[in-house]
Design a protein around this motif. Sequence first.
Motif, PDB file in Angstrom:
ATOM      1  N   PHE A 139      26.130 -10.520 -16.369  1.00  0.00           N
ATOM      2  CA  PHE A 139      25.486 -11.710 -15.811  1.00  0.00           C
ATOM      3  C   PHE A 139      25.770 -13.007 -16.570  1.00  0.00           C
ATOM      4  O   PHE A 139      25.486 -14.088 -16.056  1.00  0.00           O
ATOM      5  CB  PHE A 139      23.968 -11.496 -15.740  1.00  0.00           C
ATOM      6  CG  PHE A 139      23.557 -10.386 -14.823  1.00  0.00           C
ATOM      7  CD1 PHE A 139      23.566 -10.567 -13.450  1.00  0.00           C
ATOM      8  CD2 PHE A 139      23.176  -9.152 -15.322  1.00  0.00           C
ATOM      9  CE1 PHE A 139      23.192  -9.547 -12.582  1.00  0.00           C
ATOM     10  CE2 PHE A 139      22.806  -8.117 -14.464  1.00  0.00           C
ATOM     11  CZ  PHE A 139      22.818  -8.318 -13.087  1.00  0.00           C
ATOM     12  N   SER A 140      26.300 -12.922 -17.786  1.00  0.00           N
ATOM     13  CA  SER A 140      26.548 -14.130 -18.577  1.00  0.00           C
ATOM     14  C   SER A 140      28.028 -14.444 -18.708  1.00  0.00           C
ATOM     15  O   SER A 140      28.420 -15.250 -19.545  1.00  0.00           O
ATOM     16  CB  SER A 140      25.926 -13.969 -19.974  1.00  0.00           C
ATOM     17  OG  SER A 140      24.548 -13.678 -19.863  1.00  0.00           O
ATOM     18  N   ASN A 141      28.810 -13.796 -17.904  1.00  0.00           N
ATOM     19  CA  ASN A 141      30.257 -14.001 -17.905  1.00  0.00           C
ATOM     20  C   ASN A 141      30.612 -15.016 -16.820  1.00  0.00           C
ATOM     21  O   ASN A 141      30.563 -14.710 -15.622  1.00  0.00           O
ATOM     22  CB  ASN A 141      30.966 -12.671 -17.650  1.00  0.00           C
ATOM     23  CG  ASN A 141      32.479 -12.808 -17.600  1.00  0.00           C
ATOM     24  OD1 ASN A 141      33.022 -13.903 -17.761  1.00  0.00           O
ATOM     25  ND2 ASN A 141      33.163 -11.705 -17.365  1.00  0.00           N
ATOM     26  N   SER A 142      30.958 -16.223 -17.221  1.00  0.00           N
ATOM     27  CA  SER A 142      31.240 -17.296 -16.258  1.00  0.00           C
ATOM     28  C   SER A 142      32.450 -17.013 -15.387  1.00  0.00           C
ATOM     29  O   SER A 142      32.665 -17.689 -14.382  1.00  0.00           O
ATOM     30  CB  SER A 142      31.430 -18.633 -16.989  1.00  0.00           C
ATOM     31  OG  SER A 142      32.513 -18.552 -17.892  1.00  0.00           O
ATOM     32  N   GLN A 143      33.247 -16.005 -15.740  1.00  0.00           N
ATOM     33  CA  GLN A 143      34.427 -15.654 -14.956  1.00  0.00           C
ATOM     34  C   GLN A 143      34.142 -14.547 -13.941  1.00  0.00           C
ATOM     35  O   GLN A 143      35.030 -14.124 -13.206  1.00  0.00           O
ATOM     36  CB  GLN A 143      35.568 -15.207 -15.890  1.00  0.00           C
ATOM     37  CG  GLN A 143      36.002 -16.265 -16.893  1.00  0.00           C
ATOM     38  CD  GLN A 143      36.459 -17.541 -16.228  1.00  0.00           C
ATOM     39  OE1 GLN A 143      37.268 -17.515 -15.302  1.00  0.00           O
ATOM     40  NE2 GLN A 143      35.944 -18.663 -16.693  1.00  0.00           N
ATOM     41  N   ASN A 144      32.894 -14.087 -13.899  1.00  0.00           N
ATOM     42  CA  ASN A 144      32.522 -13.055 -12.933  1.00  0.00           C
ATOM     43  C   ASN A 144      32.736 -13.600 -11.516  1.00  0.00           C
ATOM     44  O   ASN A 144      32.244 -14.672 -11.161  1.00  0.00           O
ATOM     45  CB  ASN A 144      31.053 -12.661 -13.134  1.00  0.00           C
ATOM     46  CG  ASN A 144      30.646 -11.460 -12.289  1.00  0.00           C
ATOM     47  OD1 ASN A 144      31.034 -11.322 -11.135  1.00  0.00           O
ATOM     48  ND2 ASN A 144      29.830 -10.595 -12.880  1.00  0.00           N
ATOM     49  N   ALA A 145      33.443 -12.858 -10.694  1.00  0.00           N
ATOM     50  CA  ALA A 145      33.777 -13.315  -9.346  1.00  0.00           C
ATOM     51  C   ALA A 145      32.553 -13.518  -8.461  1.00  0.00           C
ATOM     52  O   ALA A 145      32.626 -14.202  -7.436  1.00  0.00           O
ATOM     53  CB  ALA A 145      34.714 -12.312  -8.679  1.00  0.00           C
ATOM     54  N   ASN A 146      31.418 -12.935  -8.848  1.00  0.00           N
ATOM     55  CA  ASN A 146      30.200 -13.053  -8.037  1.00  0.00           C
ATOM     56  C   ASN A 146      29.396 -14.318  -8.319  1.00  0.00           C
ATOM     57  O   ASN A 146      28.429 -14.610  -7.604  1.00  0.00           O
ATOM     58  CB  ASN A 146      29.292 -11.840  -8.274  1.00  0.00           C
ATOM     59  CG  ASN A 146      29.882 -10.550  -7.738  1.00  0.00           C
ATOM     60  OD1 ASN A 146      30.321 -10.508  -6.605  1.00  0.00           O
ATOM     61  ND2 ASN A 146      29.899  -9.515  -8.572  1.00  0.00           N
ATOM     62  N   GLY A 180      21.309 -22.923 -12.430  1.00  0.00           N
ATOM     63  CA  GLY A 180      21.694 -22.746 -13.823  1.00  0.00           C
ATOM     64  C   GLY A 180      23.092 -22.188 -13.970  1.00  0.00           C
ATOM     65  O   GLY A 180      23.825 -21.995 -13.001  1.00  0.00           O
ATOM     66  N   SER A 181      23.459 -21.912 -15.220  1.00  0.00           N
ATOM     67  CA  SER A 181      24.808 -21.432 -15.508  1.00  0.00           C
ATOM     68  C   SER A 181      24.766 -20.080 -16.193  1.00  0.00           C
ATOM     69  O   SER A 181      23.763 -19.691 -16.792  1.00  0.00           O
ATOM     70  CB  SER A 181      25.535 -22.432 -16.421  1.00  0.00           C
ATOM     71  OG  SER A 181      24.945 -22.435 -17.712  1.00  0.00           O
ATOM     72  N   ALA A 182      25.873 -19.366 -16.085  1.00  0.00           N
ATOM     73  CA  ALA A 182      25.977 -18.061 -16.733  1.00  0.00           C
ATOM     74  C   ALA A 182      25.877 -18.207 -18.244  1.00  0.00           C
ATOM     75  O   ALA A 182      25.219 -17.406 -18.916  1.00  0.00           O
ATOM     76  CB  ALA A 182      27.303 -17.406 -16.349  1.00  0.00           C
ATOM     77  N   ASN A 183      26.518 -19.231 -18.791  1.00  0.00           N
ATOM     78  CA  ASN A 183      26.515 -19.433 -20.243  1.00  0.00           C
ATOM     79  C   ASN A 183      25.115 -19.598 -20.814  1.00  0.00           C
ATOM     80  O   ASN A 183      24.841 -19.201 -21.948  1.00  0.00           O
ATOM     81  CB  ASN A 183      27.355 -20.656 -20.617  1.00  0.00           C
ATOM     82  CG  ASN A 183      28.839 -20.362 -20.584  1.00  0.00           C
ATOM     83  OD1 ASN A 183      29.242 -19.209 -20.549  1.00  0.00           O
ATOM     84  ND2 ASN A 183      29.656 -21.393 -20.571  1.00  0.00           N
ATOM     85  N   ARG A 184      24.223 -20.218 -20.047  1.00  0.00           N
ATOM     86  CA  ARG A 184      22.855 -20.417 -20.521  1.00  0.00           C
ATOM     87  C   ARG A 184      21.903 -19.351 -19.994  1.00  0.00           C
ATOM     88  O   ARG A 184      20.688 -19.535 -19.957  1.00  0.00           O
ATOM     89  CB  ARG A 184      22.343 -21.811 -20.141  1.00  0.00           C
ATOM     90  CG  ARG A 184      23.110 -22.982 -20.751  1.00  0.00           C
ATOM     91  CD  ARG A 184      23.353 -22.881 -22.247  1.00  0.00           C
ATOM     92  NE  ARG A 184      22.147 -22.771 -23.042  1.00  0.00           N
ATOM     93  CZ  ARG A 184      21.484 -23.810 -23.545  1.00  0.00           C
ATOM     94  NH1 ARG A 184      21.883 -25.039 -23.300  1.00  0.00           N
ATOM     95  NH2 ARG A 184      20.415 -23.623 -24.282  1.00  0.00           N
ATOM     96  N   GLN A 185      22.459 -18.219 -19.578  1.00  0.00           N
ATOM     97  CA  GLN A 185      21.706 -17.002 -19.249  1.00  0.00           C
ATOM     98  C   GLN A 185      20.875 -17.084 -17.966  1.00  0.00           C
ATOM     99  O   GLN A 185      19.951 -16.290 -17.764  1.00  0.00           O
ATOM    100  CB  GLN A 185      20.782 -16.611 -20.425  1.00  0.00           C
ATOM    101  CG  GLN A 185      21.447 -16.578 -21.784  1.00  0.00           C
ATOM    102  CD  GLN A 185      22.650 -15.651 -21.810  1.00  0.00           C
ATOM    103  OE1 GLN A 185      22.580 -14.521 -21.357  1.00  0.00           O
ATOM    104  NE2 GLN A 185      23.762 -16.143 -22.327  1.00  0.00           N
ATOM    105  N   ALA A 186      21.178 -18.036 -17.084  1.00  0.00           N
ATOM    106  CA  ALA A 186      20.366 -18.223 -15.875  1.00  0.00           C
ATOM    107  C   ALA A 186      20.369 -16.987 -14.970  1.00  0.00           C
ATOM    108  O   ALA A 186      19.326 -16.587 -14.443  1.00  0.00           O
ATOM    109  CB  ALA A 186      20.863 -19.437 -15.096  1.00  0.00           C
ATOM    110  N   PHE A 187      21.525 -16.365 -14.778  1.00  0.00           N
ATOM    111  CA  PHE A 187      21.626 -15.223 -13.871  1.00  0.00           C
ATOM    112  C   PHE A 187      21.045 -13.960 -14.496  1.00  0.00           C
ATOM    113  O   PHE A 187      20.401 -13.149 -13.815  1.00  0.00           O
ATOM    114  CB  PHE A 187      23.080 -15.009 -13.449  1.00  0.00           C
ATOM    115  CG  PHE A 187      23.680 -16.232 -12.809  1.00  0.00           C
ATOM    116  CD1 PHE A 187      23.241 -16.669 -11.562  1.00  0.00           C
ATOM    117  CD2 PHE A 187      24.649 -16.984 -13.454  1.00  0.00           C
ATOM    118  CE1 PHE A 187      23.774 -17.805 -10.971  1.00  0.00           C
ATOM    119  CE2 PHE A 187      25.178 -18.124 -12.877  1.00  0.00           C
ATOM    120  CZ  PHE A 187      24.734 -18.539 -11.634  1.00  0.00           C
TER     121      PHE A 187
END
Length: 389
Positions: A177-184, A194-201
């Motif tokens: 969930f914190s990988n900004s390159q995840n295709a989902n 929010g963003s993956a980097n800041r743990q939003a997902f």
Amino acid sequence: MITNLITNITVKDTCEGFVYNELEGKGLFGLSGKLTIQPEYQRNYIYASDGGKKEIAVIESVLKGYPIGLIYLNKVSIDKLEVLDGQQRITSLGRFVTDKFAIKDENGMEQYFSGMAKDKQNKILKTPLLIYECEGAESEIKEWFKTINIAGVPLVPQELLNAIYSGPFVTLGKEEFSNSQNANIQKWSVYIKGSANRQAFFERALDWVSKGNIDDYMSRHRKDTNIKELKTYFSSVIDWVSSIFTDVESEMCGLEWGRLYEEYHKKSYDPAKVSKVVQKLYGDPYVKNRKGIFEYILGGSIDTKLLDVRVFDEATKRSVYASQTKIAKAKDKSNCSHCAMGHDANKSKIWSFNEMDADHVSAWSKGGATDPNNCEMLCKTHNRAKGNR
């Protein structure tokens, strides 16, 4: 906790053997492999997320001889260290000396490290870092980590929880969930802010599966070696929403989809009909709260409070009140039509303006417009009792 001040480690020493994971935004190792730059309780690298302003500022500070602040390392064993505080700065340095980004020189030209003059390269590499080496029990290290303000960018709540409950579960969760390159990510971003980097997902997935008890859930699953339940529940919510609401609207982002899933996922909906209702409500000038449209539809299009339907303006209410009152007095009846049909003392009562509320004669939800011809004044008791009838 024991601390030891070290002043003989340079940027060159720290960046020796630097490894950076481009896909996950992680600076992994340094100090010839002895230093873990991003242990699992650390946040992802975020200094590149604002166009690189922060990581460029780190390099420019070093070139100008400005201090870049204390760095804290946790001594795990005799030859193993991990960054407790300073991983954003260390990763910035490592990324620059391995040509991952450029800075502008005094002439405004972009320069990568490998293309810089030797004296500038040496200035960067020979800069000593002010480091405190810390040694203590895990609980002490985690508590210290929680109190640190990392380079002026405070930890968000989920980053703190990742630190407290670090282990295989958090590691797997961050990989998903914190990988900004995840295709989902693009699909998830329709529904989650929010963003993956800041743990939003990661935070939202945990919030949904735990019904809001993230802390307790992470504590119970800390040592789990799989995140199947987390992924399955998260996917169920996303798939449910996207199957019912086929129109992608900006107001969908940030809604309480986990709660709505729990309340309504056992009901059946016709996506084609839902789409028509969504478009009708989006085109209705009386709907003030578009975010409420989705729950309004899921709940059977009953609770109009969710839509914050535009009410009658003051001039309209006073005009209708004056007209109703004049007619009521002439007939010796109450100026509230519902009271006038009663059999009690209020049958002929003339209510003051402040004792009455404006209402739609024909309910808005049944096609009634918010205009003077569809306005009536009712006493507050009858207006509240009327509801959506």
